[in-house]
Design an enzyme around this catalytic site. Structure first.
Site, PDB file in Angstrom:
ATOM      1  CB  SER A 179      -0.956  -0.006   1.194  1.00  0.00           C
ATOM      2  OG  SER A 179      -0.258  -0.267   2.394  1.00  0.00           O
ATOM      3  CG  HIS A 207      -3.638  -0.729  -2.356  1.00  0.00           C
ATOM      4  ND1 HIS A 207      -4.133   0.539  -2.263  1.00  0.00           N
ATOM      5  CD2 HIS A 207      -3.346  -1.115  -1.086  1.00  0.00           C
ATOM      6  CE1 HIS A 207      -4.125   0.921  -1.001  1.00  0.00           C
ATOM      7  NE2 HIS A 207      -3.667  -0.067  -0.269  1.00  0.00           N
ATOM      8  CE  LYS A 239      -7.520   1.212   0.688  1.00  0.00           C
ATOM      9  NZ  LYS A 239      -6.971   0.293   1.645  1.00  0.00           N
TER      10      LYS A 239
HETATM   11  C1  PLP Z   1      -6.945   0.176   3.078  1.00  0.00           C
HETATM   12  C2  PLP Z   1      -6.379  -1.149   3.413  1.00  0.00           C
HETATM   13  C3  PLP Z   1      -7.017  -1.995   4.312  1.00  0.00           C
HETATM   14  C4  PLP Z   1      -8.187  -1.541   5.137  1.00  0.00           C
HETATM   15  O1  PLP Z   1      -9.342  -1.527   4.402  1.00  0.00           O
HETATM   16  P1  PLP Z   1     -10.562  -0.636   4.935  1.00  0.00           P
HETATM   17  O2  PLP Z   1     -11.727  -1.137   4.207  1.00  0.00           O
HETATM   18  O3  PLP Z   1     -10.185   0.761   4.592  1.00  0.00           O
HETATM   19  O4  PLP Z   1     -10.630  -0.851   6.415  1.00  0.00           O
HETATM   20  C5  PLP Z   1      -6.522  -3.258   4.480  1.00  0.00           C
HETATM   21  N1  PLP Z   1      -5.433  -3.673   3.822  1.00  0.00           N
HETATM   22  C6  PLP Z   1      -4.758  -2.871   2.976  1.00  0.00           C
HETATM   23  C7  PLP Z   1      -3.554  -3.383   2.266  1.00  0.00           C
HETATM   24  C8  PLP Z   1      -5.215  -1.578   2.754  1.00  0.00           C
HETATM   25  O5  PLP Z   1      -4.549  -0.772   1.934  1.00  0.00           O
END
Ligand code: PLP
Length: 388
Positions: A179, A207, A239
């Site tokens: 990330s 991602h 995302k």
């Molecule tokens: C954003 C993210 C999460 C968390 O997801 P949310 O739905 O925002 O709680 C988990 N793992 C990774 C790799 C992320 O980038």
């Protein structure tokens, strides 16, 4: 009121280290052009990679679902909050990822806590890439299993740790796309090493989903990895999908185990059904999103060429996450401020989110950006260069 054992000192120390975080108030929909604290910016910091968060089709599906189902789900999935829309979305996500079943969670953080903790406990072993997302590290630490980190994207380092482990169950956990770095995990090699030692591989593709693969099904589509290779697949919907929530996909036995044993699944209210409805609309756009993914690739190439010509240090990333490595937290902040003065919004990412000395500007690109937007960013970076 008296101080609670040094709270104010800890806050002051954080400020002195240039690590203090403050929130900005967004006053528009998410997108390339945003209004923040009363000012307009061109933004390069959201995870809305396909530009779907404010797409008309999603908004319409959301409104229609709210008309029919109301707003709150009113209960957990195991009581009576599991609506037809939730159920349909789970079936669609299973089909999309090529897995027998999928299960919705309210957030990605909870999906990770829930999956890891339903699968392992005392007497087991969890093996994590040292750069894994905080939610994966927290999940492993909370499980009570023996926690081991392996070197970033290094199947050999993982293999050594697995070979030396006496644990009953061995769970290997990795981000699919990292990330804060944007690089891809070497999943075929990690899957092989894990399978050879009788472990299970869990991939968090927050991602990659929507961005990688011909249909946007993420790193498992990109590498063509089936449920045997990656038994536990986590995807998040906040995302590239532009909505919110998350899911775990895998075998029948995995999903039934999560329904029985994953506490962050059981003891929480189901996401609003309209979010599931909007996500069904989003899934259609993701599947048919080849044009958006092509646009992203073109923008990524343009950004990388331009930034390198300016002499900035980029990371080895082919994804929409394109961090500019700066080093010191104070310099990352100064660079972000210099961009902000020019109407460009980019997040400065500092420890503890990234290792000390590797503060960076986390530039993210979206299919909703234009080439002109990227050129404006490059021009602003050139202006800001003197202040690095
Ligand atoms: C954003 C993210 C999460 C968390 O997801 P949310 O739905 O925002 O709680 C988990 N793992 C990774 C790799 C992320 O980038």
């Amino acid at each position: 009121m008296s101080d609670f054992d040094g709270l104010s000192d800890a806050l002051e120390a954080r400020r002195a280290q240039h690590l203090y975080r403050r929130r900005r108030v967004l006053e528009s929909a998410q997108g390339p052009k945003v209004r923040v604290d009363g000012r307009d910016y061109l933004a390069f910091c959201s995870n809305d990679y396909l530009g779907l968060a404010a797409h008309p089709a999603l908004k319409q599906a959301f409104v229609e679902a709210a008309e029919r189902y109301g707003v709150g789900s009113g209960a957990s999935h195991l009581v009576n909050g599991h609506s037809r829309l939730h159920h349909e979305l789970e079936e669609a996500l299973a089909e999309f990822t090529g897995r027998p079943r999928a299960l919705l969670f309210s957030t990605g953080y909870m999906a990770n806590l829930g999956a890891v903790n339903a699968l392992i406990g005392r007497g087991d072993g969890v093996f994590e890439d040292r750069l894994n997302h905080a939610s994966l590290l927290d999940a492993g630490l909370l499980s009570g299993a023996r926690f081991q980190r392996y070197l970033h994207n290094d199947p050999e380092s993982l293999q050594k740790r697995l070979a030396g482990s006496q644990a009953a169950r061995k769970l290997v956990v990795t981000d699919g796309v990292f990330s804060m770095d944007g690089d891809l995990a070497p999943l075929p090699a990690l899957a092989r090493v894990t399978r050879e030692t009788g472990g299970w591989l869990m991939v968090d593709d927050a991602h990659g989903l929507g961005c990688l693969g011909e249909r946007g099904a993420g790193c498992v589509e990109h590498f063509n990895l089936d449920t045997d290779a990656v038994p536990v697949l986590v995807g998040t919907l906040g995302k590239a999908f532009g909505t919110g929530g998350a899911f775990v996909a895998g075998s029948e036995a995995l999903i039934e185990s999560l329904i029985q044993f994953a506490r962050p699944y059981i003891y929480t209210t189901a996401m609003p059904p309209a979010v599931a409805g909007a996500t069904l609309a989003s899934l259609k756009l993701v599947r048919e999103g080849q044009d958006r993914r092509q646009q992203l690739s073109a923008l990524i190439a343009r950004f990388r060429t331009g930034t390198e010509q300016l002499g900035f240090e980029l990371m080895a990333s082919a994804t929409p996450i394109q961090p500019i490595l700066v080093g010191e937290a104070s310099r990352a902040l100064a660079l972000a401020e210099a961009l902000e003065e020019q109407g460009i919004f980019v997040g400065a990412i500092r420890p503890p989110t990234v290792p000390a000395g590797s503060a960076r500007l986390r530039v993210t690109l979206s299919a909703a950006h234009s080439e002109r937007d990227v050129d404006r960013l490059l021009a602003a970076l050139e202006q800001a260069r003197g202040r690095r």
